[in-house]
Design a protein around this motif. Structure first.
Motif, PDB file in Angstrom:
ATOM      1  N   SER A  42      17.722  39.451  59.424  1.00  0.00           N
ATOM      2  CA  SER A  42      16.058  38.607  59.468  1.00  0.00           C
ATOM      3  C   SER A  42      15.916  38.194  60.961  1.00  0.00           C
ATOM      4  O   SER A  42      16.431  39.297  61.810  1.00  0.00           O
ATOM      5  N   ASP A  43      14.647  37.880  61.129  1.00  0.00           N
ATOM      6  CA  ASP A  43      14.358  38.057  62.121  1.00  0.00           C
ATOM      7  C   ASP A  43      14.572  36.412  62.455  1.00  0.00           C
ATOM      8  O   ASP A  43      13.686  35.626  62.214  1.00  0.00           O
ATOM      9  N   PRO A  44      14.955  36.196  63.673  1.00  0.00           N
ATOM     10  CA  PRO A  44      15.962  34.943  64.424  1.00  0.00           C
ATOM     11  C   PRO A  44      14.253  33.543  64.907  1.00  0.00           C
ATOM     12  O   PRO A  44      14.179  33.076  64.874  1.00  0.00           O
ATOM     13  N   SER A  45      13.301  34.872  65.272  1.00  0.00           N
ATOM     14  CA  SER A  45      12.126  34.717  66.449  1.00  0.00           C
ATOM     15  C   SER A  45      11.197  33.997  65.156  1.00  0.00           C
ATOM     16  O   SER A  45      10.477  32.855  65.566  1.00  0.00           O
ATOM     17  N   ARG A  46      10.630  34.159  64.259  1.00  0.00           N
ATOM     18  CA  ARG A  46      10.008  34.153  62.834  1.00  0.00           C
ATOM     19  C   ARG A  46      10.596  32.388  62.500  1.00  0.00           C
ATOM     20  O   ARG A  46      11.551  32.702  61.487  1.00  0.00           O
ATOM     21  N   ASP A  47       9.774  31.551  62.391  1.00  0.00           N
ATOM     22  CA  ASP A  47       9.616  30.955  61.873  1.00  0.00           C
ATOM     23  C   ASP A  47       9.056  31.019  60.582  1.00  0.00           C
ATOM     24  O   ASP A  47       7.792  30.258  59.992  1.00  0.00           O
ATOM     25  N   ASP A  50       6.277  28.194  60.198  1.00  0.00           N
ATOM     26  CA  ASP A  50       5.209  27.741  60.681  1.00  0.00           C
ATOM     27  C   ASP A  50       4.351  29.215  60.423  1.00  0.00           C
ATOM     28  O   ASP A  50       3.301  29.445  61.156  1.00  0.00           O
TER      29      ASP A  50
END
Length: 75
Positions: A42-47, A50
């Motif tokens: 997973s990409d922690p910077s992607r929400d 949003d």
């Protein structure tokens, strides 16, 4: 003597907690491995909240997708 008993009790409690944790890890190993692999990918910077794609799903603002495209009724 009471201090010796309390140390033994503490050791037994920690041993039981460690044994329980190990038993859970072994019992649920396949699912835990999948979950950990998914978290690693997973990409922690992607929400996902949003994302603009979710907002563009409905053609009319203020209405849900069910309001816009109601499900078909089966006779």
């Amino acid at each position: 003597m009471a201090k010796n008993n309390s140390l033994k009790s503490t050791a037994v409690v920690f041993g039981a907690i460690a044994f329980g944790w190990l038993a859970i890890e072994l019992a649920f190993k396949p699912w835990l491995d999948k979950a950990r692999a998914a978290m690693d990918k997973s990409d922690p910077s992607r929400d996902p909240d949003d994302d603009d794609d979710a907002a563009d799903q409905t053609s009319e603002p203020g209405k849900s997708q069910v309001d816009v495209d109601p499900p078909e009724k089966i006779p």
